[in-house]
Scaffold this active site. Sequence first.
Site, short mmCIF file in Angstrom:
data_model
loop_
_atom_site.label_atom_id
_atom_site.label_comp_id
_atom_site.label_asym_id
_atom_site.label_seq_id
_atom_site.Cartn_x
_atom_site.Cartn_y
_atom_site.Cartn_z
N LYS A 56 0.87 -1.18 -0.09
CA LYS A 56 0.23 0.05 -0.07
C LYS A 56 0.86 1.05 0.01
O LYS A 56 1.49 1.59 1.02
CB LYS A 56 -0.89 -0.07 1.23
CG LYS A 56 -2.02 1.16 1.09
CD LYS A 56 -2.20 1.78 2.31
CE LYS A 56 -1.53 2.81 3.01
NZ LYS A 56 -1.60 4.16 2.01
N GLU A 58 -1.19 7.26 -0.23
CA GLU A 58 -2.37 7.65 -1.13
C GLU A 58 -1.89 9.14 -1.80
O GLU A 58 -2.60 9.60 -2.76
CB GLU A 58 -3.62 8.02 -0.40
CG GLU A 58 -3.55 8.76 0.78
CD GLU A 58 -3.23 7.86 2.35
OE1 GLU A 58 -3.78 8.60 3.33
OE2 GLU A 58 -2.41 7.22 2.06
N GLY A 98 7.12 5.34 8.15
CA GLY A 98 6.44 6.25 8.14
C GLY A 98 6.57 7.10 9.47
O GLY A 98 7.71 6.64 10.15
N GLY A 99 5.75 7.56 10.03
CA GLY A 99 5.64 8.44 11.46
C GLY A 99 5.39 7.63 12.17
O GLY A 99 4.88 6.29 12.37
N GLY A 153 3.00 4.21 13.11
CA GLY A 153 3.92 3.13 13.27
C GLY A 153 3.29 2.30 14.47
O GLY A 153 3.35 1.21 14.66
N GLU A 158 10.07 1.24 10.22
CA GLU A 158 11.09 2.34 10.13
C GLU A 158 10.43 3.50 10.46
O GLU A 158 9.45 3.90 9.55
CB GLU A 158 11.63 2.37 8.47
CG GLU A 158 12.48 1.00 8.30
CD GLU A 158 13.73 0.65 9.00
OE1 GLU A 158 14.16 1.80 9.57
OE2 GLU A 158 14.31 -0.29 9.18
N CYS A 181 13.55 11.49 6.37
CA CYS A 181 13.56 10.99 7.61
C CYS A 181 15.00 10.95 8.17
O CYS A 181 15.13 11.30 9.45
CB CYS A 181 13.12 9.37 7.76
SG CYS A 181 14.08 8.30 6.80
N GLU A 189 9.73 15.85 14.72
CA GLU A 189 10.15 15.73 13.55
C GLU A 189 9.36 16.86 12.74
O GLU A 189 8.08 16.63 12.73
CB GLU A 189 10.04 14.21 13.00
CG GLU A 189 10.46 14.34 11.59
CD GLU A 189 10.66 12.77 11.25
OE1 GLU A 189 11.42 12.30 10.53
OE2 GLU A 189 9.58 12.14 11.53
#
Length: 509
Positions: A186, A189, A239-240, A244, A261, A300, A403
Amino acid sequence: MADGTEFQAERKRGTIHAGGEWREASSGGTREILDPADARPFAVVSEGDEKDADLAVAAARRAFDEGGWPHTPVAERAALLRRVAGLLVRDREKLGLLESRDAGKTVEEGRVDIDCVADAFRYFADLVAAEAPGRVVDAGSPDVHSVVVHEPVGVCAMITPWNYPLLQASWKIAPALAAGNTFVIKPSEITPLTTVALIDLLIEAGLPAGVANIVTGPGHTVGARLAEHPDVDLVSFTGGLASGTKVARAAAVTVKKVALELGGKNPNVVFADACATEEGFDTAVDQALNAAFIHSGQVCSAGSRLIVEEPVRERFVAELARRAERIRLGRGTEDGVECGPLVSEQQRAKTEEYVASALAEGAVLRCGGRRPEPSPQRPESGYFYEPTVLDHCHRGMRVVREEVFGPVLTVETFRTEDEAVALANDTEYGLAGAVWTADAGRARRVAGRLRHGTVWINDFHPYLPQAEWGGFGKSGTGRELGPAGLAEYRETKHVYQNLAPKPVRWFAG
């Protein structure tokens, strides 16, 4: 794929691929993909949901349990990966352009991404092809043959981020296929187009039906279903931190393997001796710009925290700000543009909020901090934001702790080596960091003390396919690239064969 028209012409039946067939979303839903340089739609993709995720997982499950891919000889799997790399090289220009339109980065950055994707496929092809068939274990008897072998995990769910769509997908797909798995991916989007294109290349390379499946759609529906699905054996997420954590909770119910990650708040530590010569000074400044502002800071591993020794702080920051002001912002497809827009209006608004909070907390604005004036290369409707340097920052500020994922660099100051290490490690993340010094002994000492998954010495941002990529702390639990990246997609089996079995006679009979 140079524009939306060409992309749509190639997509005859939607952007969901399950069981060897392209199809529309079960609901009939679609999503417009916006060019962040002008906020205009340039492509349309299918908007899948939980039902589409279930169909794709079922296809991957059948292909793994009943198909031949898990049992395909290693040499054949490696050959397919190399064919994919060749197709990526063939389509480098149009894929790089599509990545630029989709994610907002410059075309040159897009081209480099495609090169790195091809490298990843070649690396895992070579790695798996060179492996021994198993590790023999000495059982202490000539009548026993004992060997440890590696087998594919099974059905892998992959959820990838919007900032490096194809690169992050390749770091999961290449090792998963090398190990003999099937998968459902996936993509974000917001930026799904090049991942859709990669599925086409896998098919062209000869991958059997059902091995590669993709569902385009939102994270809260498609991603959530993949994370919890009982027929998924592993979920790999990049991702964030907040998302996560949700993935980990959902996966825990079925005790599936999880690779996460997540984010980073990465220090770039500059000692004064690195700037003792004009060449050294210029290089450190140039790399600090690269660390903070490549892809508008939407990385990242971005070096978003500059930690500089006091004797050179003022000169260093002044030159950094002067050069940051000269960075050419614009549409990534335009010649001469060095930095593109942020990926979305939401991301720009988030960046603006962080800068406002930093100024309220006492930071000093050295450059940027606003939307640029519109120009032919920078439409007013685009999501542009000037590269921003915030001086006199400290650990109590949100902009230093959290972040941002935007073109914002904070500056902190140190006086001793111990203070530099303490500042660099004073973060809940631990993804990457850098040390700049002319003292080889100090470089090794500081690198050894930094609690970050990757430490660069006198450089920033290079990565090697052969080296594991992962982090400490809240930067995640997964490892990508290198042998550890392949190991993520494998299970270990111990095969113990008794060549001369005898009765045990432990019990009366």
